[in-house]
Scaffold this motif. Sequence first.
Motif, PDB file in Angstrom:
ATOM      1  N   GLY A  63       0.930  -1.296   0.117  1.00 43.90           N
ATOM      2  CA  GLY A  63      -0.057  -0.065  -0.254  1.00 43.90           C
ATOM      3  C   GLY A  63       0.950   1.571   0.093  1.00 43.90           C
ATOM      4  O   GLY A  63       0.373   2.023  -0.762  1.00 43.90           O
ATOM      5  N   ILE A 130      -6.159   4.262 -10.179  1.00 42.49           N
ATOM      6  CA  ILE A 130      -6.097   3.884  -8.744  1.00 42.49           C
ATOM      7  C   ILE A 130      -7.198   2.534  -9.004  1.00 42.49           C
ATOM      8  O   ILE A 130      -6.214   1.773  -8.171  1.00 42.49           O
ATOM      9  N   GLY A 131      -7.569   2.833 -10.703  1.00 41.96           N
ATOM     10  CA  GLY A 131      -8.676   1.394 -10.585  1.00 41.96           C
ATOM     11  C   GLY A 131      -7.350   0.774 -11.016  1.00 41.96           C
ATOM     12  O   GLY A 131      -7.350  -0.945 -10.120  1.00 41.96           O
ATOM     13  N   SER A 133      -4.713   0.263  -9.470  1.00 46.19           N
ATOM     14  CA  SER A 133      -3.123  -0.068  -8.012  1.00 46.19           C
ATOM     15  C   SER A 133      -3.971  -1.116  -7.748  1.00 46.19           C
ATOM     16  O   SER A 133      -3.986  -1.772  -6.881  1.00 46.19           O
ATOM     17  N   THR A 134      -5.766  -0.718  -7.955  1.00 46.25           N
ATOM     18  CA  THR A 134      -6.531  -1.659  -6.226  1.00 46.25           C
ATOM     19  C   THR A 134      -6.607  -3.233  -7.193  1.00 46.25           C
ATOM     20  O   THR A 134      -6.565  -4.063  -6.431  1.00 46.25           O
ATOM     21  N   MET A 137      -3.643  -4.621  -5.551  1.00 43.48           N
ATOM     22  CA  MET A 137      -3.614  -5.467  -4.458  1.00 43.48           C
ATOM     23  C   MET A 137      -4.795  -5.894  -3.712  1.00 43.48           C
ATOM     24  O   MET A 137      -4.206  -7.582  -3.366  1.00 43.48           O
ATOM     25  N   VAL A 138      -5.698  -6.239  -4.846  1.00 45.63           N
ATOM     26  CA  VAL A 138      -6.448  -7.541  -4.027  1.00 45.63           C
ATOM     27  C   VAL A 138      -6.106  -8.677  -5.317  1.00 45.63           C
ATOM     28  O   VAL A 138      -5.884  -9.813  -4.279  1.00 45.63           O
TER      29      VAL A 138
END
Length: 146
Positions: A63, A130-131, A133-134, A137-138
Amino acid sequence: MLGDAPPAQLGVQLAASAGLVVSMTVVHGVGLVATSRLLRLRKDRLREWDFGIRAVLLLAGLGLAVFTLHIVEILLFSLFYLAVGAIGSIEEALFYSASAYATLGRTADYFPADWRLIGAIEALVGFVLIGWSTAFMVSTLNRIRE
């Protein structure tokens, strides 16, 4: 109004927008690959982990790395705004860029009409990155949980 912009100025904005979109996509992709290598996020390695404190620390590091990557991208947009003379100070450029990148939508008042298309494109770029990156991470979290 943007429709009143001379065709040359509109062309410059579109060319600059295209260059920034490509640049930010490359920066983000390289940043995620570097983060993945730095944190050794290989699928086989992550499957060996239990979801415990070690995994939480890894996700916190991930993060922080992703957040830092977004800050770098905001800074790059800010430097562009300063370079073209659209904004006069680094503080104003960073504020505008962060507001646009995070799609807050309240920044148009602060930006000259000659370059405001770039701000709109930055909002779209920020939304997509940002999407991305999300999703990254998921995906990492799912590999740990498998």
